[in-house]
Design an enzyme around this catalytic site. Structure first.
Site, mmCIF file in Angstrom:
data_model
loop_
_atom_site.group_PDB
_atom_site.id
_atom_site.type_symbol
_atom_site.label_atom_id
_atom_site.label_comp_id
_atom_site.label_asym_id
_atom_site.label_seq_id
_atom_site.Cartn_x
_atom_site.Cartn_y
_atom_site.Cartn_z
ATOM 1 N N LYS A 115 -43.091 151.595 -6.439
ATOM 2 C CA LYS A 115 -41.830 151.106 -5.863
ATOM 3 C C LYS A 115 -41.799 149.593 -5.795
ATOM 4 O O LYS A 115 -40.739 148.994 -5.944
ATOM 5 C CB LYS A 115 -41.590 151.715 -4.469
ATOM 6 C CG LYS A 115 -41.165 153.172 -4.549
ATOM 7 C CD LYS A 115 -40.411 153.620 -3.321
ATOM 8 C CE LYS A 115 -39.899 155.040 -3.516
ATOM 9 N NZ LYS A 115 -39.348 155.648 -2.309
ATOM 10 N N LYS A 197 -41.585 162.148 -13.734
ATOM 11 C CA LYS A 197 -41.096 163.220 -12.853
ATOM 12 C C LYS A 197 -39.576 163.109 -12.678
ATOM 13 O O LYS A 197 -39.014 162.013 -12.763
ATOM 14 C CB LYS A 197 -41.830 163.193 -11.510
ATOM 15 C CG LYS A 197 -41.431 162.075 -10.625
ATOM 16 C CD LYS A 197 -41.912 162.252 -9.197
ATOM 17 C CE LYS A 197 -41.316 161.092 -8.423
ATOM 18 N NZ LYS A 197 -41.635 160.914 -7.085
ATOM 19 N N LYS A 200 -33.933 160.933 -8.843
ATOM 20 C CA LYS A 200 -32.541 160.476 -8.872
ATOM 21 C C LYS A 200 -32.378 159.174 -9.655
ATOM 22 O O LYS A 200 -31.300 158.856 -10.121
ATOM 23 C CB LYS A 200 -32.021 160.309 -7.452
ATOM 24 C CG LYS A 200 -32.870 159.339 -6.678
ATOM 25 C CD LYS A 200 -32.387 159.084 -5.306
ATOM 26 C CE LYS A 200 -33.164 157.952 -4.669
ATOM 27 N NZ LYS A 200 -34.624 158.109 -4.600
HETATM 28 P P1 TYM Z 1 -39.017 162.728 -1.202
HETATM 29 O O1 TYM Z 1 -37.785 162.608 -0.381
HETATM 30 O O2 TYM Z 1 -39.223 161.751 -2.312
HETATM 31 O O3 TYM Z 1 -39.129 164.171 -1.819
HETATM 32 C C1 TYM Z 1 -38.943 165.314 -1.001
HETATM 33 C C2 TYM Z 1 -39.843 166.433 -1.471
HETATM 34 O O4 TYM Z 1 -39.534 166.785 -2.823
HETATM 35 C C3 TYM Z 1 -40.715 166.723 -3.614
HETATM 36 N N1 TYM Z 1 -40.339 166.279 -4.970
HETATM 37 C C4 TYM Z 1 -40.649 166.961 -6.081
HETATM 38 N N2 TYM Z 1 -41.305 168.120 -6.285
HETATM 39 C C5 TYM Z 1 -41.431 168.552 -7.565
HETATM 40 N N3 TYM Z 1 -40.937 167.870 -8.637
HETATM 41 C C6 TYM Z 1 -40.273 166.688 -8.485
HETATM 42 N N4 TYM Z 1 -39.786 166.050 -9.539
HETATM 43 C C7 TYM Z 1 -40.101 166.186 -7.161
HETATM 44 N N5 TYM Z 1 -39.496 165.084 -6.642
HETATM 45 C C8 TYM Z 1 -39.652 165.157 -5.305
HETATM 46 C C9 TYM Z 1 -41.616 165.724 -2.904
HETATM 47 O O5 TYM Z 1 -42.970 165.912 -3.232
HETATM 48 C C10 TYM Z 1 -41.318 166.035 -1.461
HETATM 49 O O6 TYM Z 1 -42.095 167.132 -1.003
HETATM 50 N N6 TYM Z 1 -42.143 160.682 2.052
HETATM 51 C C11 TYM Z 1 -41.474 161.899 1.674
HETATM 52 C C12 TYM Z 1 -40.570 162.419 2.771
HETATM 53 C C13 TYM Z 1 -41.272 162.586 4.050
HETATM 54 C C14 TYM Z 1 -42.150 163.645 4.416
HETATM 55 C C15 TYM Z 1 -42.580 163.336 5.730
HETATM 56 C C16 TYM Z 1 -42.573 164.809 3.755
HETATM 57 C C17 TYM Z 1 -41.212 161.714 5.105
HETATM 58 N N7 TYM Z 1 -41.981 162.171 6.112
HETATM 59 C C18 TYM Z 1 -43.459 164.183 6.406
HETATM 60 C C19 TYM Z 1 -43.475 165.630 4.444
HETATM 61 C C20 TYM Z 1 -43.893 165.328 5.740
HETATM 62 C C21 TYM Z 1 -40.630 161.616 0.449
HETATM 63 O O7 TYM Z 1 -40.253 160.507 0.195
HETATM 64 O O8 TYM Z 1 -40.291 162.735 -0.249
#
Ligand code: TYM
Length: 333
Positions: A115, A197, A200
């Protein structure tokens, strides 16, 4: 005596509209868990502002995400659904954890490196300490499991390290949680760049949960397949990343095994396979889209869901926070 249920927690950032990676990775498994575990699911809105956002978009996406959670099967009577910024204990614990997380550890986070390379003009402190806030999100509910996609594994691991370090100094304050990563769907790749991966930030290779069926079909028909001469539908992520990603998506959307899908498309080539995956995804997402639209028309209901959720979450989070504050030596109020 009734056995205490295990606890599970997860969140998604409303930094973009929910996409197929979010759904097929973690989200589709959450509804199965609400019967067996005490579950907390939240909209990680605090995390979104590490990158500049349009305020109205965050609000719209947060509300849509609540509706989508419910539409995916998260019954608010059976689990706690809330907005992260409505429970101030997350940020209060995050400060404490900031002071127990090392600069070197945070510097090694691959997401921080990615990032900051993409946002060179805005490498802010929040982007750097983001894993501490995520650790606070998790540890404050004392969960046993954290279901996430593959890309979040490193953040759950640093959370475990911080919990172990804190417990080592102050006694058993935090439960040390396990990441829970599903075998199929843990890393959904972009449709037009299968080596990266799905996210968005590459909208042409990304399918959004609210997208119209014709747009979804167009994206699948244009999906990049592989330039190998074999041209058969076979799961082999090294040699055939594009086709393997489509097989993974088909399997996750329909529940079929890779072998069954390979057999179904034997001798049929990519021309038949790509629209078939598109149709499977359209059918999988249709009820979610329709139910989300229905729920979004009832703002009063959604408000009631997230208010109740925040109250329930704050009660549990407050208990952990008070314990932590006492352990580190803050004078009780
Ligand atoms: P975020 O918002 O980027 O993604 C949310 C969840 O979706 C999964 N994910 C994917 N899984 C498979 N293939 C993909 N292409 C893909 N893109 C995203 C991510 O692994 C995630 O599980 N920091 C976290 C949000 C968060 C969180 C937490 C999660 C904040 N606090 C506490 C668990 C526990 C995040 O940015 O995920």
């Amino acid at each position: 005596m009734e056995q205490q249920k295990k606890v599970m927690l997860s969140g998604i950032q409303p930094s973009g509209d929910l996409h197929l990676g979010n759904y097929l990775g973690p989200l589709r498994h959450w509804p199965e868990m609400i019967e067996e575990f005490d579950c907390y699911f939240f909209m990680a809105d605090l995390h979104t502002i590490t990158v500049r956002q349009n305020p109205a978009d965050i609000r719209r996406r947060t509300l849509t995400q609540i509706a989508q959670y419910i539409a995916c099967g998260l019954d608010p009577e059976k689990c706690v659904l809330f907005v992260q910024s409505h429970v101030p204990a997350h940020t209060q614990l995050a400060w404490v954890l900031d002071c127990f997380t090392m600069f070197g550890e945070l510097s090694r986070m691959t997401q921080f490196k990615d990032k900051s390379a993409k946002n060179a003009e805005n490498i802010n402190a929040g982007l750097f300490t983001y894993p501490c806030l995520m650790a606070a999100d998790i540890l404050i509910y004392q969960p046993d499991f954290v279901p996430v996609g593959e890309d979040q594994k490193q953040h759950v691991e640093i959370c475990r390290d911080v919990a172990v370090r804190f417990n080592g100094i102050y006694g058993d304050v935090f439960k040390v949680p396990e990441p829970y990563i599903a075998k199929v769907g843990a890393r959904i790749m972009s449709l037009n760049a299968p080596e990266t991966k799905m996210s968005k930030s590459l909208p042409e290779g990304c399918v959004f949960l609210m997208e119209k069926p014709e747009d979804i079909m167009r994206k699948f028909k244009r999906a990049v397949t592989d330039s190998d001469t074999e041209r058969c539908v076979r799961y082999d992520p090294q040699a055939k990343p594009g086709v393997s990603n489509l097989i993974q998506i088909h399997a996750a959307a329909t529940g079929k095994s890779y072998e069954v899908i390979e057999a179904e498309f034997e001798g049929k080539g990519y021309g038949a396979f790509k629209p078939a995956v598109g149709e499977a995804v359209v059918e999988c997402l249709r009820p979610i889209r329709e139910e989300t639209e229905r729920l979004l028309a009832d703002k009063t209901y959604l408000e009631q869901v997230y208010r109740t959720g925040a109250e329930r979450a704050a009660y549990v989070a407050g208990k952990t926070l008070r314990k932590v504050y006492k352990k580190v030596g803050f004078l009780p109020q």
